[in-house]
Design an enzyme around this catalytic site. Structure first.
Site, PDB file in Angstrom:
ATOM      1  CG  ASP A  30      32.857  31.469  51.800  1.00  0.00           C
ATOM      2  OD1 ASP A  30      33.913  31.337  51.160  1.00  0.00           O
ATOM      3  OD2 ASP A  30      32.320  32.576  52.011  1.00  0.00           O
ATOM      4  CB  ILE A  31      31.524  34.327  56.303  1.00  0.00           C
ATOM      5  CG1 ILE A  31      30.703  34.946  57.414  1.00  0.00           C
ATOM      6  CG2 ILE A  31      32.157  35.389  55.428  1.00  0.00           C
ATOM      7  CD1 ILE A  31      31.546  35.654  58.461  1.00  0.00           C
ATOM      8  CG  ASN A  86      40.202  31.945  43.514  1.00  0.00           C
ATOM      9  OD1 ASN A  86      40.059  31.307  42.475  1.00  0.00           O
ATOM     10  ND2 ASN A  86      39.182  32.465  44.171  1.00  0.00           N
ATOM     11  CG  HIS A  92      38.724  36.546  40.677  1.00  0.00           C
ATOM     12  ND1 HIS A  92      38.042  37.733  40.566  1.00  0.00           N
ATOM     13  CD2 HIS A  92      38.924  36.113  39.415  1.00  0.00           C
ATOM     14  CE1 HIS A  92      37.829  37.997  39.294  1.00  0.00           C
ATOM     15  NE2 HIS A  92      38.356  37.034  38.566  1.00  0.00           N
ATOM     16  CD  GLN A  93      45.266  33.950  47.478  1.00  0.00           C
ATOM     17  OE1 GLN A  93      46.107  34.056  46.588  1.00  0.00           O
ATOM     18  NE2 GLN A  93      45.499  33.299  48.601  1.00  0.00           N
ATOM     19  CG  HIS A  99      41.016  29.920  50.649  1.00  0.00           C
ATOM     20  ND1 HIS A  99      41.939  30.937  50.667  1.00  0.00           N
ATOM     21  CD2 HIS A  99      40.031  30.339  49.820  1.00  0.00           C
ATOM     22  CE1 HIS A  99      41.529  31.928  49.886  1.00  0.00           C
ATOM     23  NE2 HIS A  99      40.373  31.587  49.353  1.00  0.00           N
ATOM     24  CG  HIS A 101      36.443  28.700  47.372  1.00  0.00           C
ATOM     25  ND1 HIS A 101      35.641  29.643  47.978  1.00  0.00           N
ATOM     26  CD2 HIS A 101      37.611  29.331  47.101  1.00  0.00           C
ATOM     27  CE1 HIS A 101      36.282  30.788  48.063  1.00  0.00           C
ATOM     28  NE2 HIS A 101      37.491  30.635  47.533  1.00  0.00           N
TER      29      HIS A 101
END
Ligand code: AMP
Length: 136
Positions: A30-31, A86, A92-93, A99, A101
Site C-alpha cells: 500500500d502506498i 471495504n 470507507h472504500q 482489494h 488489506h
C-alpha cells in the site's frame, strides 16, 4: 464502471512494489501504509465490490491470502494483523476495485477499529436468516 488506478497497476502502466503475482491475483505494498508491511491483494479483474467477484477469482484470492499474510508476518515480525476489505464509500472504500488489506498490527501502528455492537434480538435473527438463506 470507471476504471480505477488498480487496473493501471495490473497492466503495468503505474508502478507498484509487487509482493506476489499469479494468473488471477496481484499483491503489492500500500502506498500509504497504516503500518510496516501493509499490503493490498487484488483480483486481476475489474470489479468494484466483493459480492460481484466471480467464484474463480474469489477462490484464487482465498488460496493465496494466508500465504501472503504468513510471509508478511515473518518479514515484519508482526504477531498480529487485520484483514480489511471495504465495500462502498460509506464503508470507507476509496478505490473501486476489490482489494483485501493485510495490515500488520503493532503497538503503535496498524488498524484502529471502532466497534459499536448491539445485542442480537431473536426476531431480528430469525427475520435475517429467512431473508439471507433464500437468497444464497
Ligand atoms: P480503501 O479505502 O479500502 O479503498 O483503500 C484503498 C487503498 O489503496 C488505500 O490504503 C491507499 O493507500 C491505496 N492505494 C491507492 N493508490 C495506490 C497505489 N497507486 N499504490 C498502492 N496503493 C494505493
Amino acid at each position: 464502471m470507471v476504471e480505477s488506478v488498480f487496473s493501471k497497476i495490473i497492466r503495468g502502466e503505474i508502478p507498484c512494489y509487487k509482493v506476489y503475482e499469479d494468473e488471477k491475483v496481484l499483491a503489492f505494498l500500500d502506498i500509504n501504509p497504516l503500518s510496516r508491511g501493509h499490503t493490498l491483494v487484488i483480483p486481476k479483474i475489474e470489479v468494484a465490490y466483493l459480492h460481484q467477484l466471480p467464484d474463480d477469482y474469489a477462490a484464487a484470492i482465498g488460496r493465496v491470502l494466508p500465504r501472503i499474510a504468513r510471509a508478511i508476518m515473518e518479514a515484519t515480525g508482526a504477531e498480529a494483523y487485520n484483514i480489511l476489505q471495504n465495500n462502498g464509500s460509506l464503508a470507507h472504500q476509496a478505490v473501486f476495485h476489490v482489494h483485501f488489506h493485510i495490515i500488520p498490527k503493532f503497538k503503535d501502528s496498524g488498524l484502529i477499529i471502532g466497534w459499536n455492537p448491539h445485542r442480537l434480538l431473536e426476531e431480528e435473527a430469525e427475520d435475517l436468516l429467512e431473508k439471507i438463506k433464500e437468497r444464497l
